[in-house]
Design a protein around this motif. Structure first.
Motif, PDB file in Angstrom:
ATOM      1  N   GLU A 365       0.827  -1.208   0.000  1.00 60.61           N
ATOM      2  CA  GLU A 365       0.000   0.000   0.000  1.00 60.61           C
ATOM      3  C   GLU A 365       0.859   1.256   0.000  1.00 60.61           C
ATOM      4  O   GLU A 365       0.544   2.238  -0.689  1.00 60.61           O
ATOM      5  CB  GLU A 365      -0.924  -0.018   1.219  1.00 60.61           C
ATOM      6  CG  GLU A 365      -1.974  -1.124   1.162  1.00 60.61           C
ATOM      7  CD  GLU A 365      -2.675  -1.329   2.490  1.00 60.61           C
ATOM      8  OE1 GLU A 365      -2.347  -0.586   3.447  1.00 60.61           O
ATOM      9  OE2 GLU A 365      -3.536  -2.226   2.583  1.00 60.61           O
ATOM     10  N   ALA A 366       1.959   1.206   0.744  1.00 58.75           N
ATOM     11  CA  ALA A 366       2.859   2.365   0.787  1.00 58.75           C
ATOM     12  C   ALA A 366       3.477   2.618  -0.579  1.00 58.75           C
ATOM     13  O   ALA A 366       3.610   3.769  -1.023  1.00 58.75           O
ATOM     14  CB  ALA A 366       3.951   2.132   1.831  1.00 58.75           C
ATOM     15  N   SER A 367       3.850   1.545  -1.278  1.00 59.43           N
ATOM     16  CA  SER A 367       4.430   1.688  -2.607  1.00 59.43           C
ATOM     17  C   SER A 367       3.440   2.307  -3.583  1.00 59.43           C
ATOM     18  O   SER A 367       3.779   3.214  -4.359  1.00 59.43           O
ATOM     19  CB  SER A 367       4.886   0.320  -3.119  1.00 59.43           C
ATOM     20  OG  SER A 367       5.323   0.393  -4.457  1.00 59.43           O
ATOM     21  N   ILE A 368       2.180   1.844  -3.549  1.00 61.64           N
ATOM     22  CA  ILE A 368       1.148   2.363  -4.449  1.00 61.64           C
ATOM     23  C   ILE A 368       0.842   3.827  -4.124  1.00 61.64           C
ATOM     24  O   ILE A 368       0.650   4.657  -5.018  1.00 61.64           O
ATOM     25  CB  ILE A 368      -0.118   1.489  -4.366  1.00 61.64           C
ATOM     26  CG1 ILE A 368       0.182   0.084  -4.912  1.00 61.64           C
ATOM     27  CG2 ILE A 368      -1.275   2.122  -5.146  1.00 61.64           C
ATOM     28  CD1 ILE A 368      -0.929  -0.915  -4.685  1.00 61.64           C
ATOM     29  N   ASN A 369       0.817   4.161  -2.819  1.00 63.11           N
ATOM     30  CA  ASN A 369       0.560   5.546  -2.406  1.00 63.11           C
ATOM     31  C   ASN A 369       1.656   6.498  -2.861  1.00 63.11           C
ATOM     32  O   ASN A 369       1.423   7.704  -3.021  1.00 63.11           O
ATOM     33  CB  ASN A 369       0.414   5.622  -0.883  1.00 63.11           C
ATOM     34  CG  ASN A 369      -0.865   4.952  -0.395  1.00 63.11           C
ATOM     35  OD1 ASN A 369      -1.843   4.827  -1.145  1.00 63.11           O
ATOM     36  ND2 ASN A 369      -0.872   4.512   0.857  1.00 63.11           N
ATOM     37  N   LEU A 370       2.850   5.953  -3.079  1.00 63.50           N
ATOM     38  CA  LEU A 370       3.963   6.773  -3.559  1.00 63.50           C
ATOM     39  C   LEU A 370       3.961   6.907  -5.085  1.00 63.50           C
ATOM     40  O   LEU A 370       4.890   7.461  -5.665  1.00 63.50           O
ATOM     41  CB  LEU A 370       5.295   6.179  -3.089  1.00 63.50           C
ATOM     42  CG  LEU A 370       5.579   6.302  -1.582  1.00 63.50           C
ATOM     43  CD1 LEU A 370       6.818   5.507  -1.203  1.00 63.50           C
ATOM     44  CD2 LEU A 370       5.753   7.766  -1.184  1.00 63.50           C
ATOM     45  N   GLY A 371       2.935   6.350  -5.710  1.00 63.94           N
ATOM     46  CA  GLY A 371       2.785   6.529  -7.150  1.00 63.94           C
ATOM     47  C   GLY A 371       3.245   5.378  -8.003  1.00 63.94           C
ATOM     48  O   GLY A 371       3.187   5.453  -9.232  1.00 63.94           O
ATOM     49  N   VAL A 372       3.702   4.307  -7.388  1.00 60.38           N
ATOM     50  CA  VAL A 372       4.129   3.131  -8.157  1.00 60.38           C
ATOM     51  C   VAL A 372       2.886   2.333  -8.559  1.00 60.38           C
ATOM     52  O   VAL A 372       2.000   2.110  -7.735  1.00 60.38           O
ATOM     53  CB  VAL A 372       5.090   2.250  -7.332  1.00 60.38           C
ATOM     54  CG1 VAL A 372       5.564   1.065  -8.146  1.00 60.38           C
ATOM     55  CG2 VAL A 372       6.278   3.074  -6.842  1.00 60.38           C
ATOM     56  N   SER A 373       2.825   1.883  -9.788  1.00 59.42           N
ATOM     57  CA  SER A 373       1.660   1.141 -10.275  1.00 59.42           C
ATOM     58  C   SER A 373       1.542  -0.209  -9.573  1.00 59.42           C
ATOM     59  O   SER A 373       2.552  -0.769  -9.115  1.00 59.42           O
ATOM     60  CB  SER A 373       1.764   0.915 -11.785  1.00 59.42           C
ATOM     61  OG  SER A 373       2.839   0.034 -12.076  1.00 59.42           O
ATOM     62  N   PRO A 374       0.299  -0.746  -9.445  1.00 56.41           N
ATOM     63  CA  PRO A 374       0.122  -2.054  -8.807  1.00 56.41           C
ATOM     64  C   PRO A 374       0.948  -3.154  -9.462  1.00 56.41           C
ATOM     65  O   PRO A 374       1.486  -4.031  -8.782  1.00 56.41           O
ATOM     66  CB  PRO A 374      -1.383  -2.314  -8.953  1.00 56.41           C
ATOM     67  CG  PRO A 374      -1.993  -0.960  -9.052  1.00 56.41           C
ATOM     68  CD  PRO A 374      -0.990  -0.122  -9.785  1.00 56.41           C
ATOM     69  N   ARG A 375       1.049  -3.135 -10.805  1.00 49.72           N
ATOM     70  CA  ARG A 375       1.822  -4.160 -11.506  1.00 49.72           C
ATOM     71  C   ARG A 375       3.290  -4.092 -11.122  1.00 49.72           C
ATOM     72  O   ARG A 375       3.912  -5.105 -10.803  1.00 49.72           O
ATOM     73  CB  ARG A 375       1.663  -3.979 -13.024  1.00 49.72           C
ATOM     74  CG  ARG A 375       2.494  -4.958 -13.853  1.00 49.72           C
ATOM     75  CD  ARG A 375       2.306  -4.700 -15.342  1.00 49.72           C
ATOM     76  NE  ARG A 375       2.704  -3.352 -15.704  1.00 49.72           N
ATOM     77  CZ  ARG A 375       3.972  -2.990 -15.929  1.00 49.72           C
ATOM     78  NH1 ARG A 375       4.955  -3.870 -15.809  1.00 49.72           N
ATOM     79  NH2 ARG A 375       4.259  -1.748 -16.261  1.00 49.72           N
TER      80      ARG A 375
END
Length: 464
Positions: A365-375
Motif C-alpha cells: 500500500e505504501a508503494s502504491i501511495n507513492l505513485g508506483v503502479s500495482p503491476r
C-alpha cells in the motif's frame, strides 16, 4: 440491449490483474474444465447404442465385474483410512513431544514415502514378501509360512505405507501449534498424561486428524523400507530377469544406453512444467490472498480440484479433449507438460499463499501511495517477498512431477516416455535390475530436492 452490453463492457477496467484473471481462467477452462467436461459427456455415449444413453452406467451397476471393483475399492479405502489414523497419530505425538534422535532424517523418509510413486512401494514389498521374496524365503527356512501379499492385504499395506504421512503431517502441524502452557497447567493441577492427552491434546488436533483422513480416503479410493530395498537391489547383478550373486553397476550402465531418453524426458518435462507452475502459482497466490472475491475463490477451488482427482482420470480426460484437430496434443510432450502443470500446481499455490499471508500488506500500500503502479509494485516488492515460498512449493511440485506415473502412463508414447513409466514397463518385462536402478535415481533426486526444500522453507511451509 446491445447498447447496455457495450456500456457494461466499457465499464470493465482492463488493468494488469484483470488481464491476469482472464488468462488464468482461460487456461484452467482449457486444460481442466474442458477435459473433465469432455470425459463426462463421452460417458453418455456407447458404440452399441445410437445417441444419448445411460447404458455405460447401467453396465457398471449391473455387471459384477464392474460393481465389485467399487465394493473392493470402498473396503480397501475404509480399512486403509482407519489404519493410517492408528499409525499416524501416535507417531506424530511422539515426534512432536519428544526429542527423537535423527528426527530430521526420519521426517525426510516419511515425506519420501508420500512423494514417491506407489508403484515403487508395491514393487519393493513384492521383493520382500512376494512368493520368492527375501523375507518370505528367510522365514520359510525356519518353518514359517507367510500369508500371500497379493490381493487386498498387499494393496492395503502399500496404501498405508504410502498415505499415513498425510495423517502424520496434519497432526504434527496441529500439535506443534498447541500452546504448551495448557498442557503444563494441566500437569501442575495434577492431571495424568492420559487425561492431558484426552482432554487437551486430542480435542485440539481432532479436526486435523479428520482433515488428514479425508485425503487418505479420496486418494486410496483411486490409487522407508521400500526405498532401501530399491537402492540395494539396483546394485545386485542380474542375468536377464534373475538376480545372481555379486554387486555391480551393470543395471545403471544398461539404463544409460537403453533408457537415457526417458531420463532426459523426465527432467526436461518437469523443468518446463515448473517454470509455468512458478509463474502461474505466484499470480494465483496473489489473487487468492490479496484480491479476495468470487473470482479468487473460484480460482482457488479449481486449482485444488486436481489434488484429489486420480491422475489416470486426468490423463483420460486430456486424451478425450485433445485427440482431434484443431488442438491435437495427444502423443506430444505438450500434453504431458499440461498434465504436470494442472496436477502439481496446487503445491506451489498453497506454498505461495502461506508466505504471502505472513507479509504485511501495508508495504504494498505504501508503494502504491507513492505513485508506483500495482503491476510494478507486485514485481518489484511482493514477488520478491513471495519468492522463498514460491520456490519451496516449486520444489515440491518438481518432486511430484518427476515421480508422476498415473497420468504419464495414460499419455506417453515411445518418444515421450519418462522414468516412472520406464520403471513400470521394465518390471512388467521382468527387468528388475534396471527398474530398481531407475527407481533409485528418482529416490536420490527426491532426497536432494527435499533437503533443498527444507533449507529454503525453514519450516514455514507445509508439505501438504
Amino acid at each position: 440491449m446491445l447498447a447496455s452490453f457495450k456500456k457494461y463492457v466499457g465499464q470493465i477496467r482492463l488493468d494488469f490483474w484483470t488481464v491476469v484473471k482472464i488468462v488464468v481462467i482461460a487456461i484452467l477452462a482449457l486444460f481442466l474444465i474442458y477435459p473433465f467436461s469432455s470425459l463426462i459427456y463421452r460417458s453418455f455415449f456407447n458404440a452399441e447404442v445410437q445417441g444419448f444413453t445411460l447404458q455405460n452406467y447401467k453396465d457398471f451397476f449391473t455387471l459384477p465385474y464392474y460393481y465389485n471393483t467399487l465394493k473392493n475399492s470402498l473396503y480397501v479405502c475404509v480399512v486403509t483410512t482407519v489404519i493410517t489414523i492408528c499409525l499416524g497419530v501416535p507417531l506424530a505425538y511422539v515426534m512432536t513431544r519428544y526429542n527423537i534422535y535423527g528426527k530430521k532424517l526420519i521426517n525426510i523418509f516419511i515425506i519420501m514415502s508420500l512423494m514417491s510413486p506407489p508403484f515403487i512401494g508395491a514393487y519393493s514389498w513384492i521383493m520382500l514378501f512376494g512368493r520368492s521374496g527375501f523375507i518370505t524365503q528367510l522365514v520359510e527356512e525356519i518353518g514359517i509360512t507367510m500369508p500371500p501379499i497379493y490381493g487386498k492385504l498387499g494393496i492395503i499395506m502399500v496404501f498405508v505405507m504410502k498415505l499415513f504421512p498425510y495423517i502424520y503431517l496434519y497432526v504434527s502441524g496441529a500439535m506443534s501449534s498447541i500452546d504448551r502452557s495448557l498442557e503444563e497447567a494441566a500437569e501442575n493441577l495434577g492431571a495424568s498424561k492420559w487425561r492431558r492427552l484426552r482432554t487437551i491434546t486430542l480435542p485440539v488436533v481432532l479436526p486435523s486428524i479428520a482433515a488428514g483422513a479425508i485425503p487418505v480416503y479420496l486418494l486410496t479410493l483411486v490409487a522407508i523400507l521400500p526405498q532401501i530395498v530399491v537402492i540395494v537391489t539396483s546394485f545386485i547383478n542380474t542375468n536377464g530377469p534373475i538376480f545372481v550373486k555379486g554387486f555391480g553397476l551393470e543395471s545403471y550402465k544398461n539404463i544409460w544406453y537403453r533408457l537415457s531418453s526417458n531420463i532426459t524426458n523426465t527432467y526436461l518435462f518437469a523443468t518446463v512444467a515448473i517454470v509455468i507452475i512458478i509463474i502461474m502459482g505466484m499470480l494465483i497466490s496473489y489473487i487468492a490472498v490479496r484480491q479476495k472475491g468470487k473470482v479468487g475463490v473460484a480460482m482457488d477451488l479449481l486449482i485444488m480440484f486436481p489434488y484429489v482427482i486420480p491422475g489416470a482420470v486426468l490423463g483420460i480426460g486430456l486424451l478425450t479433449a485433445f485427440n482431434n484437430p484443431p488442438l491435437l496434443l495427444t502423443g506430444t510432450p505438450f500434453i504431458m507438460i499440461a498434465a504436470y502443470v494442472v496436477r502439481k500446481l496446487p503445491y506451489t499455490v498453497r506454498s505461495g499463499s502461506a508466505f504471502l499471508q505472513q507479509v504485511d500488506p501495508s508495504i504494498e500500500e505504501a508503494s502504491i501511495n507513492l505513485g508506483v503502479s500495482p503491476r510494478r509494485t507486485f514485481f518489484k516488492i511482493t514477488a520478491r517477498m513471495m519468492l522463498p515460498g514460491i520456490c519451496s512449493g516449486a520444489i515440491l511440485s518438481w518432486i511430484a512431477c518427476i515421480n508422476e506415473l498415473s497420468s504419464s502412463i495414460m499419455l506417453y508414447t515411445g518418444k515421450t516416455s519418462t522414468i516412472s513409466v520406464a520403471i513400470y514397463t521394465e518390471v512388467v518385462r521382468n527387468s528388475f535390475g534396471t527398474g530398481a536402478a531407475l527407481a533409485s535415481i528418482l529416490t536420490m533426486t527426491t532426497v536432494v530436492s527435499l533437503l533443498i526444500f527444507m533449507k529454503l522453507s525453514k519450516g514455514k511451509v507445509s508439505i501438504i
